[in-house]
Design a protein around this motif. Structure first.
Motif, PDB file in Angstrom:
ATOM      1  N   HIS A 151       0.921  -1.258   0.166  1.00  0.00           N
ATOM      2  CA  HIS A 151       0.065  -0.057  -0.020  1.00  0.00           C
ATOM      3  C   HIS A 151       0.974   1.359   0.046  1.00  0.00           C
ATOM      4  O   HIS A 151       0.349   2.266  -0.618  1.00  0.00           O
ATOM      5  CB  HIS A 151      -0.932   0.067   1.335  1.00  0.00           C
ATOM      6  N   LEU A 152       2.120   1.289   0.899  1.00  0.00           N
ATOM      7  CA  LEU A 152       2.973   2.448   0.894  1.00  0.00           C
ATOM      8  C   LEU A 152       3.430   2.678  -0.588  1.00  0.00           C
ATOM      9  O   LEU A 152       3.622   3.840  -1.027  1.00  0.00           O
ATOM     10  CB  LEU A 152       3.987   2.086   1.702  1.00  0.00           C
ATOM     11  N   ALA A 155       0.902   3.988  -2.863  1.00  0.00           N
ATOM     12  CA  ALA A 155       0.414   5.480  -2.515  1.00  0.00           C
ATOM     13  C   ALA A 155       1.664   6.313  -3.054  1.00  0.00           C
ATOM     14  O   ALA A 155       1.256   7.535  -3.456  1.00  0.00           O
ATOM     15  CB  ALA A 155       0.256   5.821  -1.285  1.00  0.00           C
ATOM     16  N   ALA A 156       2.842   5.884  -2.987  1.00  0.00           N
ATOM     17  CA  ALA A 156       3.841   6.601  -3.586  1.00  0.00           C
ATOM     18  C   ALA A 156       4.073   6.716  -5.154  1.00  0.00           C
ATOM     19  O   ALA A 156       4.977   7.176  -5.492  1.00  0.00           O
ATOM     20  CB  ALA A 156       5.114   6.273  -2.753  1.00  0.00           C
ATOM     21  N   LYS A 250       3.136   6.915  10.202  1.00  0.00           N
ATOM     22  CA  LYS A 250       2.498   6.978   8.779  1.00  0.00           C
ATOM     23  C   LYS A 250       2.407   8.349   8.136  1.00  0.00           C
ATOM     24  O   LYS A 250       2.842   8.710   7.197  1.00  0.00           O
ATOM     25  CB  LYS A 250       1.232   6.169   8.669  1.00  0.00           C
ATOM     26  N   ARG A 251       1.837   9.140   9.137  1.00  0.00           N
ATOM     27  CA  ARG A 251       1.626  10.443   8.711  1.00  0.00           C
ATOM     28  C   ARG A 251       3.106  11.169   8.556  1.00  0.00           C
ATOM     29  O   ARG A 251       3.401  11.866   7.508  1.00  0.00           O
ATOM     30  CB  ARG A 251       0.797  11.304   9.732  1.00  0.00           C
ATOM     31  N   LEU A 253       5.884   9.978   7.679  1.00  0.00           N
ATOM     32  CA  LEU A 253       6.535   9.185   6.424  1.00  0.00           C
ATOM     33  C   LEU A 253       6.005   9.655   5.116  1.00  0.00           C
ATOM     34  O   LEU A 253       7.010   9.708   4.286  1.00  0.00           O
ATOM     35  CB  LEU A 253       6.338   7.713   6.459  1.00  0.00           C
ATOM     36  N   TRP A 254       4.649  10.108   5.062  1.00  0.00           N
ATOM     37  CA  TRP A 254       4.266  10.499   3.698  1.00  0.00           C
ATOM     38  C   TRP A 254       5.221  11.784   3.061  1.00  0.00           C
ATOM     39  O   TRP A 254       5.712  11.446   1.814  1.00  0.00           O
ATOM     40  CB  TRP A 254       2.923  10.929   3.960  1.00  0.00           C
ATOM     41  N   PRO A 255       5.257  12.737   3.833  1.00  0.00           N
ATOM     42  CA  PRO A 255       6.260  13.704   3.127  1.00  0.00           C
ATOM     43  C   PRO A 255       7.613  13.239   2.674  1.00  0.00           C
ATOM     44  O   PRO A 255       8.145  13.834   1.847  1.00  0.00           O
ATOM     45  CB  PRO A 255       6.539  14.716   4.022  1.00  0.00           C
ATOM     46  N   ARG A 256       8.141  12.183   3.316  1.00  0.00           N
ATOM     47  CA  ARG A 256       9.522  11.785   3.179  1.00  0.00           C
ATOM     48  C   ARG A 256       9.409  10.763   1.806  1.00  0.00           C
ATOM     49  O   ARG A 256      10.555  10.575   1.377  1.00  0.00           O
ATOM     50  CB  ARG A 256      10.247  10.970   4.252  1.00  0.00           C
ATOM     51  N   MET A 257       8.367  10.437   1.272  1.00  0.00           N
ATOM     52  CA  MET A 257       8.228   9.690   0.266  1.00  0.00           C
ATOM     53  C   MET A 257       7.961  10.488  -1.048  1.00  0.00           C
ATOM     54  O   MET A 257       7.764   9.881  -2.101  1.00  0.00           O
ATOM     55  CB  MET A 257       7.093   8.632   0.359  1.00  0.00           C
ATOM     56  N   ALA A 258       8.035  11.559  -0.892  1.00  0.00           N
ATOM     57  CA  ALA A 258       7.796  12.442  -2.053  1.00  0.00           C
ATOM     58  C   ALA A 258       8.901  12.363  -3.053  1.00  0.00           C
ATOM     59  O   ALA A 258      10.056  12.251  -2.699  1.00  0.00           O
ATOM     60  CB  ALA A 258       7.657  13.949  -1.681  1.00  0.00           C
TER      61      ALA A 258
END
Length: 271
Positions: A151-152, A155-156, A250-251, A253-258
């Motif tokens: 899923h990660l 989403a990325a 999780k929240r 982590l999201w900016p770091r996956m940009a």
């Protein structure tokens, strides 16, 4: 240079079978001309290989004493072992007249101390053979962690054709071996493991590390988004188990996956 018949004698005395062409094959270079040795007698064939090799070494040493030759410009020991060193390889002691040379040679070498091997286990996978994924830990990721990883990635914008199975890499792979440089040997072991996976189509372009480990940090030395050991762009984030248990993680982590989507597409279509 050792004559061909004598070289074959040494190989035969050591129990090694030497194959030499006696006839010229089509479109092949001519076979070098040499004197062929007669077949060994029955008594000679019954002698152990070590005994025959010792006899050959004694004959060579006696021949050198009987016909001394001028010293070559370069030490002969660099080309082939002396009779004493050959005996040492067979389990005998070094001859007295060679002990000084051995001590002098060993004293000129840098001192290297043995140590204890690094111990760690990695779970390794490769997304479509392109993005390397490392998880430190003894146990492979469970079903929940694998779903979370899928899923990660989705989403990325990283959608591999098929989610790969993780396999374990344990170090040391063989117990009880002497260790001189634990960190360097562990790095070489990991590099050899990944090089062996090239036959499966692995050609890593990036590195993703989920989880932190002190030994892994020393091994990879990640710095500024780069892994010098593997010469790859690198990213490191929380472990999958931590992400599965924490919504806050999780929240964060999201900016770091940009940028993963663009990187995945750029690596797939470099043109």
């Amino acid at each position: 240079m050792t004559p061909e018949p004598q070289r074959l004698q040494y190989l035969e005395a050591m129990g090694l079978t030497a194959w030499t062409s006696r006839y010229r094959l089509p479109n092949a270079l001519p076979t070098p001309v040499c004197e062929w040795e007669a077949a060994a007698s029955v008594d000679e064939a019954r002698r152990a290989p070590g005994e025959r090799l010792h006899a050959l070494l004694d004959e060579a040493a006696q021949a050198q004493v009987a016909t001394p030759q001028p010293a070559p410009a370069e030490p002969e020991s660099r080309h082939r072992p002396s009779s004493g060193k050959a005996r040492a390889l067979l389990g005998d002691l070094v001859l007295p007249d060679e002990q000084g040379a051995v001590l002098e040679e060993s004293s000129s070498r840098p001192v290297r101390h043995s140590g204890e091997a690094l111990r760690f286990t990695l779970q390794v996978a490769c997304l479509d053979g392109r993005w390397l994924v490392l998880l430190p830990g003894e146990a492979p990721p469970g079903g929940m962690e694998l779903r979370l990883l899928r899923h990660l990635l989705k989403a990325a914008g990283v959608v591999p054709e098929q989610m790969p199975a993780f396999e374990a890499f344990r170090w040391p792979q063989v117990e009880g071996l002497p260790v001189e440089a634990p960190l360097e040997e562990a790095r070489e072991g990991l590099q050899a493991f990944l090089a062996g996976r090239q036959q499966r189509g692995w050609a890593p372009e990036r590195l993703l590390v989920f989880g932190e480990d002190e030994t892994l940090a020393a091994l990879l030395t990640l710095s500024d988004g780069h892994c010098p050991l593997l010469a790859l762009p690198a990213w490191q984030g929380p472990s999958l188990s931590e992400l599965a248990e924490s919504a806050e993680a999780k929240r964060a982590l999201w900016p770091r996956m940009a940028g993963w989507r663009n990187a995945w597409r750029a690596d797939r279509d470099p043109d």
